[in-house]
Write an enzyme that holds these catalytic residues in place. Structure first.
Site, PDB file in Angstrom:
ATOM      1  N   GLY A 112      25.421  28.475  73.050  1.00  0.00           N
ATOM      2  CA  GLY A 112      26.066  29.236  71.598  1.00  0.00           C
ATOM      3  C   GLY A 112      26.684  28.071  70.826  1.00  0.00           C
TER       4      GLY A 112
ATOM      5  N   LYS B 109      11.113  32.793  83.264  1.00  0.00           N
ATOM      6  CA  LYS B 109      12.191  31.983  83.206  1.00  0.00           C
ATOM      7  C   LYS B 109      13.288  32.311  84.403  1.00  0.00           C
ATOM      8  CE  LYS B 109      15.564  29.643  81.584  1.00  0.00           C
ATOM      9  NZ  LYS B 109      16.745  30.120  80.475  1.00  0.00           N
TER      10      LYS B 109
END
Length: 298
Positions: A13, A176
């Site tokens: 973030g 992933k």
């Protein structure tokens, strides 16, 4: 100006908030528990940038945003409920920048009528302190090919974050996850960085974890190559020696671990499709025991 609220201004973030703020074409607010005082990102070339970012610490005073970037760890999603309740409206789009393959199931109960955009995050970085991030390579985010995916790509234009749209997000997410079940679990259990995979027995365990995840993902429709386990280990061995994983950083800091959205997700999905996952089940139990120590300390 488009408004963007970043919930979870940690490593991922923080990078996204800093790059969006630097581009200057959106208004970015980092939703934090306590002040960051700006975000510093140390780049792979040794240079650094420090960017001021608007901050908010009281969800009760938050207002609806055009975009919410949810970048908490998966196990912290419920803790972001108050932020999501205030930030999300019928026109809000929520980009879920979390690990695992259960983005929509995890987040949809918390965002009302907002639209959810799941994402596969490829941001190799390490937190060096609150608001201080070391970036190991170029940030890359994969999203479904859709109207919302195109809008997110436009949002990230000129930020240095590459956004790739795919018409096979299921495969991207499981690819992933196959990486994460090996690198996160083994570095967190051993408290060692990527060179741990030079040990042949450790590499063999890594392959077994990936192969179980590959078989589960393939049973669900993901197009995963037969040699994916070898590809993953080769990739981990090629990474810089100082590279680790977010679960390793969390363990070293004494924080709870994001094991359930990774290895735990493989175990759950395997049970649904009838694929045995004994290695992931064992590693999940070990990580759960380790994580309990972090939960008591936090």
């Amino acid at each position: 100006m488009t408004t963007v609220a970043v919930v979870g201004a940690g490593t991922v973030g923080g990078v996204v908030a800093a790059r969006l703020a630097a581009a200057g074409h959106v208004r970015v607010t980092a939703c934090v528990r306590s002040p960051l005082g700006g975000i510093r990102v140390d780049r792979p070339d040794g240079t650094a940038e420090r960017l001021p970012v608007d901050e908010a610490s009281d969800p009760g005073q938050a207002s609806t945003a055009d975009w919410v970037v949810l970048a908490t760890k998966a196990h912290q999603t419920a803790g972001a409920a108050r932020w999501l309740e205030r930030l999300c409206g019928p026109g809000t789009r929520v980009a879920v920048l979390q690990n695992g393959v259960e983005h929509v199931e995890r987040v949809s109960p918390l965002v009302g009528e907002a639209r959810i955009l799941p994402a596969v995050v490829e941001i190799s970085a390490e937190s060096l302190g609150r608001g201080h991030i070391r970036l190991f390579g170029p940030p890359r985010i994969v999203v479904p090919e859709s109207e919302d995916g195109s809008a997110f790509a436009a949002l990230c234009k000129d930020t240095g974050i590459t956004v790739v749209q795919t018409d096979d997000f299921l495969t991207a997410a499981w690819t992933k996850l196959c990486l994460n079940v090996a690198n996160g679990a083994i570095t967190a259990v051993t408290t060692r960085r990527m060179p741990v995979f030079t040990n042949p027995r450790v590499a063999r365990l890594g392959r077994a974890l990936v192969e179980e995840a590959r078989l589960v993902g393939s049973s669900l429709g993901a197009r995963l190559p037969d040699d994916l386990a070898d590809q993953v280990i080769e990739r981990l061995l090629a990474m810089p020696a100082e590279s680790g994983s977010s679960m390793l950083w969390d363990r070293l800091a004494g924080r709870p671990l994001e094991f359930d959205a990774r290895n735990g997700a493989v175990v759950r999905a395997g049970a649904r499709v009838g694929v045995p996952t004994p290695h992931n089940d064992t590693v999940t139990a070990l990580l759960e025991a380790i994580s309990e120590v972090g939960e008591r300390a936090s």
